[in-house]
Write a protein that holds these residues in place. Structure first.
Motif, mmCIF file in Angstrom:
data_model
loop_
_atom_site.group_PDB
_atom_site.id
_atom_site.type_symbol
_atom_site.label_atom_id
_atom_site.label_comp_id
_atom_site.label_asym_id
_atom_site.label_seq_id
_atom_site.Cartn_x
_atom_site.Cartn_y
_atom_site.Cartn_z
ATOM 1 N N ARG A 2 0.834 -1.286 -0.026
ATOM 2 C CA ARG A 2 -0.025 0.024 0.131
ATOM 3 C C ARG A 2 1.066 1.186 0.046
ATOM 4 N NH1 ARG A 2 -3.116 -3.543 3.465
ATOM 5 N NH2 ARG A 2 -2.071 -2.660 5.273
ATOM 6 N N THR A 3 2.165 1.297 0.280
ATOM 7 C CA THR A 3 3.153 2.277 0.321
ATOM 8 C C THR A 3 4.442 1.957 0.179
ATOM 9 O OG1 THR A 3 3.550 1.922 2.826
ATOM 10 C CG2 THR A 3 1.714 3.417 2.306
ATOM 11 N N LEU A 4 5.235 2.891 -0.315
ATOM 12 C CA LEU A 4 6.757 2.501 -0.379
ATOM 13 C C LEU A 4 7.674 3.155 0.427
ATOM 14 C CD1 LEU A 4 6.537 3.526 -4.410
ATOM 15 C CD2 LEU A 4 6.662 1.210 -3.319
ATOM 16 N N LEU A 5 8.329 2.617 1.074
ATOM 17 C CA LEU A 5 9.464 3.004 2.083
ATOM 18 C C LEU A 5 10.991 2.815 1.454
ATOM 19 C CD1 LEU A 5 8.162 1.257 5.384
ATOM 20 C CD2 LEU A 5 7.906 3.653 4.487
ATOM 21 N N LEU A 6 11.591 3.944 1.552
ATOM 22 C CA LEU A 6 13.118 3.969 1.161
ATOM 23 C C LEU A 6 13.831 2.992 2.454
ATOM 24 C CD1 LEU A 6 13.591 7.326 -0.367
ATOM 25 C CD2 LEU A 6 13.763 5.168 -1.488
ATOM 26 N N PRO A 7 14.965 2.728 2.247
ATOM 27 C CA PRO A 7 15.661 1.934 3.505
ATOM 28 C C PRO A 7 15.756 2.754 4.507
ATOM 29 C CG PRO A 7 16.737 1.176 1.289
ATOM 30 C CD PRO A 7 15.422 2.328 1.016
#
Length: 268
Positions: free
Chosen positions: A203-208
């Protein structure tokens, strides 16, 4: 396998603030979902923050808390740079979510920022400086409400690169984080576990760096515990590589990140 990436690009200083508050299940964090047209981290879920403004280093402001020299030591930079990073952290938090870590005296903090709504828009538009705003309103920057947390540098090969210092801060009582900025499509409070679940389920995108900080905050049972922590702050410089036709980034503790089967760089 090895893959040749873009040549190196200049690295700009940036500050990011992990706002925390106590919730029923434990600490919650404030997250922004960036609009898709942004030049950097478009569509990603992030903490409030942004690049250091040149005026942040030369700001003549009233300051409460540990001296600039202490911050310089914690982040391993000179005092001018340390001051700029702290000022940028407070300024960006105000611009992006309306939370202002400042008060009329060194031991108070404003309880309602709605009267500064126009100034907030002017600051975001760079119509005048943050130091001018604080001076005009007779406010003291509350550096003591911030804690140093982490330091990540955008990998070599990216067109836009940032040397980002992460801070943590408790959301001041009475203030409302709203995410009313042109850079965010939506915003809100979540537990770290909820934010990671949203990412894991696509549902979302997370960078490291964001994913890593969420995992670190999840280890604490309360805001008081978060603020009492004194983490080591090594410089984390991930590296980009290609594997099985997908673009990935190598960073400490990466295995659970890729174990979820999500590769945000594969379509770039």
């Amino acid at each position: 396998m090895a893959h040749e990436l873009h040549p190196d690009f200049a690295v700009k200083d940036a500050s990011t603030v992990i706002l925390v508050r106590d919730g029923v299940p434990g600490p919650e964090v404030f997250l922004l979902h960036r609009v898709g047209g942004m030049a950097f981290a478009a569509g990603m879920t992030v903490f409030p923050g942004g690049g250091v403004d040149p005026q942040d280093a030369s700001a003549d402001i009233a300051w409460a808390g540990a001296p600039v020299s202490w911050w310089a030591g914690r982040f391993g930079v000179d005092e001018a740079r340390a001051k700029a990073l702290v000022c940028a952290a407070v300024r960006e938090t105000f611009e992006e979510c309306g939370v202002l870590l400042a008060g009329p005296t060194a031991d108070t903090v404003v309880s309602d920022t709605s009267s500064y709504a126009t100034a907030r828009k002017q600051l975001e538009a760079r119509e005048y400086s943050f130091s001018d705003f604080l001076a005009r309103e007779g406010l003291v920057l509350r550096a003591d409400l911030l804690r140093p947390w982490a330091n990540w540098v955008t990998p070599t090969g990216e067109h836009r690169r940032y040397d980002t210092r992460f801070f943590v801060a408790a959301a001041p009582a009475g203030q409302t984080a709203d995410g009313a900025t042109s850079e965010a499509a939506s915003a809100g409070w979540q537990t770290p576990e909820e934010a990671i679940a949203d990412w894991r389920e696509g549902r979302t995108l997370l960078l490291p760096p964001t994913w890593t900080q969420l995992r670190s905050i999840a280890e604490f049972g309360s805001v008081a515990e978060v603020l009492a922590a004194e983490p080591e702050i090594p410089v984390i410089l991930p590296t980009l590589y290609q594997e099985d036709g997908q673009r990935r980034v190598r960073f400490p503790g990466q295995d659970p990140y890729y174990g979820a089967g999500i590769h945000p760089w594969s379509n770039r």
